[in-house]
Design a protein around this motif. Sequence first.
Motif, PDB file in Angstrom:
ATOM      1  N   CYS A 162      -8.252   6.584  -4.330  1.00 45.43           N
ATOM      2  CA  CYS A 162      -7.890   7.421  -3.361  1.00 45.43           C
ATOM      3  C   CYS A 162      -7.118   7.440  -3.048  1.00 45.43           C
ATOM      4  N   ARG A 163      -5.653   6.823  -3.378  1.00 48.70           N
ATOM      5  CA  ARG A 163      -4.322   7.056  -3.798  1.00 48.70           C
ATOM      6  C   ARG A 163      -3.266   6.804  -4.414  1.00 48.70           C
ATOM      7  N   PHE A 164      -3.937   7.222  -6.036  1.00 51.16           N
ATOM      8  CA  PHE A 164      -3.434   6.659  -6.959  1.00 51.16           C
ATOM      9  C   PHE A 164      -1.838   7.388  -7.178  1.00 51.16           C
ATOM     10  N   ASP A 165      -1.836   8.404  -5.921  1.00 47.61           N
ATOM     11  CA  ASP A 165      -1.042   9.194  -6.477  1.00 47.61           C
ATOM     12  C   ASP A 165       0.520   8.391  -5.995  1.00 47.61           C
ATOM     13  N   LEU A 166      -0.053   7.602  -5.159  1.00 49.54           N
ATOM     14  CA  LEU A 166       1.510   6.958  -4.525  1.00 49.54           C
ATOM     15  C   LEU A 166       1.415   5.136  -5.343  1.00 49.54           C
TER      16      LEU A 166
ATOM     17  N   ARG B 160      -7.125   2.481 -16.262  1.00 54.26           N
ATOM     18  CA  ARG B 160      -7.967   3.276 -17.079  1.00 54.26           C
ATOM     19  C   ARG B 160      -7.028   4.512 -17.401  1.00 54.26           C
ATOM     20  N   GLN B 161      -5.930   4.258 -16.250  1.00 51.58           N
ATOM     21  CA  GLN B 161      -5.620   6.006 -16.004  1.00 51.58           C
ATOM     22  C   GLN B 161      -4.121   6.037 -16.598  1.00 51.58           C
ATOM     23  N   VAL B 162      -3.168   5.054 -16.787  1.00 52.25           N
ATOM     24  CA  VAL B 162      -2.354   5.107 -17.610  1.00 52.25           C
ATOM     25  C   VAL B 162      -1.814   4.332 -18.739  1.00 52.25           C
ATOM     26  N   ARG B 163      -1.601   5.076 -19.368  1.00 50.34           N
ATOM     27  CA  ARG B 163      -0.537   4.042 -20.129  1.00 50.34           C
ATOM     28  C   ARG B 163       0.360   2.679 -20.149  1.00 50.34           C
ATOM     29  N   ILE B 164       0.252   1.875 -21.194  1.00 50.51           N
ATOM     30  CA  ILE B 164       1.084   0.808 -21.204  1.00 50.51           C
ATOM     31  C   ILE B 164       2.467   0.537 -21.018  1.00 50.51           C
ATOM     32  N   GLU B 165       2.840   2.039 -21.851  1.00 47.83           N
ATOM     33  CA  GLU B 165       3.920   2.644 -22.206  1.00 47.83           C
ATOM     34  C   GLU B 165       4.753   3.249 -20.745  1.00 47.83           C
TER      35      GLU B 165
ATOM     36  N   LYS C 198       1.139   5.469  -8.473  1.00 46.87           N
ATOM     37  CA  LYS C 198       2.192   5.387  -9.822  1.00 46.87           C
ATOM     38  C   LYS C 198       3.262   5.507  -9.575  1.00 46.87           C
ATOM     39  N   LYS C 199       3.921   6.287  -7.961  1.00 47.26           N
ATOM     40  CA  LYS C 199       5.202   5.694  -8.073  1.00 47.26           C
ATOM     41  C   LYS C 199       5.448   4.499  -7.876  1.00 47.26           C
ATOM     42  N   VAL C 200       4.994   3.679  -7.122  1.00 47.92           N
ATOM     43  CA  VAL C 200       4.879   2.485  -7.506  1.00 47.92           C
ATOM     44  C   VAL C 200       5.821   2.208  -9.133  1.00 47.92           C
ATOM     45  N   LEU C 201       4.036   2.271  -9.916  1.00 43.46           N
ATOM     46  CA  LEU C 201       4.675   1.961 -11.418  1.00 43.46           C
ATOM     47  C   LEU C 201       5.348   3.225 -12.003  1.00 43.46           C
ATOM     48  N   ASN C 202       6.482   3.034 -11.965  1.00 45.51           N
ATOM     49  CA  ASN C 202       7.800   4.360 -12.027  1.00 45.51           C
ATOM     50  C   ASN C 202       8.645   3.722 -11.154  1.00 45.51           C
ATOM     51  N   SER C 203       8.620   2.947 -10.263  1.00 41.82           N
ATOM     52  CA  SER C 203       9.742   1.861  -9.600  1.00 41.82           C
ATOM     53  C   SER C 203      10.325   1.011 -10.851  1.00 41.82           C
ATOM     54  N   ASN C 204      10.956   0.451 -10.112  1.00 43.69           N
ATOM     55  CA  ASN C 204      11.741  -1.223 -10.669  1.00 43.69           C
ATOM     56  C   ASN C 204      11.878  -1.660 -10.012  1.00 43.69           C
ATOM     57  N   CYS C 205      10.359  -2.669  -9.686  1.00 41.94           N
ATOM     58  CA  CYS C 205       9.979  -3.530  -8.646  1.00 41.94           C
ATOM     59  C   CYS C 205       8.733  -4.583  -9.439  1.00 41.94           C
ATOM     60  N   ILE C 206       8.500  -5.773  -8.916  1.00 39.25           N
ATOM     61  CA  ILE C 206       7.947  -6.239  -9.483  1.00 39.25           C
ATOM     62  C   ILE C 206       6.953  -6.687  -8.535  1.00 39.25           C
ATOM     63  N   PHE C 207       5.674  -5.942  -8.699  1.00 35.02           N
ATOM     64  CA  PHE C 207       3.890  -4.825  -8.253  1.00 35.02           C
ATOM     65  C   PHE C 207       3.439  -5.961  -8.899  1.00 35.02           C
ATOM     66  N   PHE C 208       3.066  -7.259  -7.238  1.00 33.86           N
ATOM     67  CA  PHE C 208       1.797  -8.094  -7.330  1.00 33.86           C
ATOM     68  C   PHE C 208       0.619  -7.010  -7.268  1.00 33.86           C
ATOM     69  N   THR C 209      -0.747  -7.834  -8.239  1.00 30.07           N
ATOM     70  CA  THR C 209      -1.696  -6.503  -7.718  1.00 30.07           C
ATOM     71  C   THR C 209      -2.934  -7.337  -8.385  1.00 30.07           C
ATOM     72  N   THR C 210      -4.131  -7.104  -8.360  1.00 25.77           N
ATOM     73  CA  THR C 210      -5.408  -8.311  -8.444  1.00 25.77           C
ATOM     74  C   THR C 210      -5.935  -7.636 -10.564  1.00 25.77           C
ATOM     75  N   PRO C 211      -6.676  -8.822 -10.493  1.00 20.21           N
ATOM     76  CA  PRO C 211      -6.974  -7.814 -12.044  1.00 20.21           C
ATOM     77  C   PRO C 211      -7.879  -6.352 -11.287  1.00 20.21           C
TER      78      PRO C 211
ATOM     79  N   ASN D 102       0.716  -0.932  -0.183  1.00 16.39           N
ATOM     80  CA  ASN D 102       0.209   0.130   0.012  1.00 16.39           C
ATOM     81  C   ASN D 102       1.097   0.988   0.410  1.00 16.39           C
ATOM     82  N   GLY D 103       0.855   2.369   0.884  1.00 10.85           N
ATOM     83  CA  GLY D 103       1.860   3.661   0.982  1.00 10.85           C
ATOM     84  C   GLY D 103       2.853   3.410   0.959  1.00 10.85           C
ATOM     85  N   ALA D 104       4.031   2.638   1.475  1.00  7.72           N
ATOM     86  CA  ALA D 104       4.693   1.973   1.796  1.00  7.72           C
ATOM     87  C   ALA D 104       6.325   3.010   1.224  1.00  7.72           C
ATOM     88  N   ILE D 105       5.312   2.821  -0.361  1.00  8.07           N
ATOM     89  CA  ILE D 105       6.085   4.120  -1.393  1.00  8.07           C
ATOM     90  C   ILE D 105       6.519   5.240  -1.057  1.00  8.07           C
ATOM     91  N   ALA D 106       5.578   5.590   0.349  1.00 10.97           N
ATOM     92  CA  ALA D 106       6.111   6.989   0.790  1.00 10.97           C
ATOM     93  C   ALA D 106       6.924   7.649   0.869  1.00 10.97           C
TER      94      ALA D 106
END
Length: 298
Positions: free
Chosen positions: A121-125, A148-153, A127-140, A98-102
């Motif tokens: 509620c916290r799409f700002d955080l 709906r809010q970010v381009r794949i590229e 986006k920080k995950v999406l911009n990082s070089n991590c392995i991101f686990f999430t749900t469908p 969740n918000g640990a990326i802060a």
Amino acid sequence: MVRFFSGRISRSIYKLIYKIFFPKAAKHNRRYWPLYTVERDSQNRIEKIYFRKSLVSNNLIPQPISHKKCMLVATGPSIQDLDPKILHRSDLDYIGVNGAIAFDSISFSSYVIIDHNFVGCRFDLVKKVLNSNCIFFTTPRCLDMILRQVRIEDIHCQIKTIETITDGHVESFLDYAKHFDQNEKDFFIHKGFGFSLDIYKGAFDYFTVAYVAFQILYTQGYKEIYLAGLDMNNFSQPRFYEDTEKQQPTTLNHHLDEVFQAFDTVAVLFKEKDIQVFNLSRTSAVQAFEKIDPNIII
């Protein structure tokens, strides 16, 4: 703006068509069809997910870990009491939820978000995950909200998609909803609580992302785990990245008995598998794991 509204209109039309032609057991997929396709293996595990024919999630890419030790960084207020050195050790992998990326200074190797309310509620955080070089686990569902809010590229992290099991029930992505099989060899069951030994076969949630994270850490192969900010108390206080005016509500305080029993299941399994877990939060209400003085690991 025109593109936004045309997208919403298209989705509404798709949902209506889906409702007419697909059975109720698959109604949870109305937000995905026909924009997504999925590839699964012979054991029904998700391998790849495509959005508008573009690959967005690949569970087949190997996920090597740098160390056998890691720190799971949660968001309880106690994390602010830790010496910053603890959060910057070179011999640990850091896994955030969740918000640990802060914590801007922490380099997370893996990240977990399964709560669509947090995404909303916290799409700002997020986006920080999406911009990082991590392995991101999430749900469908979270993945769909993101796309709906970010381009794949514009996504830089590596996305892996898991399906959560809630109350013994899983809403399979682009498939029928089903009950989990207690006889599945990769599910550990203790006093009625499940733990997945292979998160791609489904991950039990029990109302907390931390429990899902434990299943991911097991799948990744960690043998020594430190817990930071896993307080599970003082729910009236804001999380470390919040203030009182922008504090998100939580329902965890209504499910604590179930959460604590779930953590007891982790403790039983990890003892059997010789995996050590140390809680660095001295005030944590979680009693399943040994509490240690955080200063001894600096």
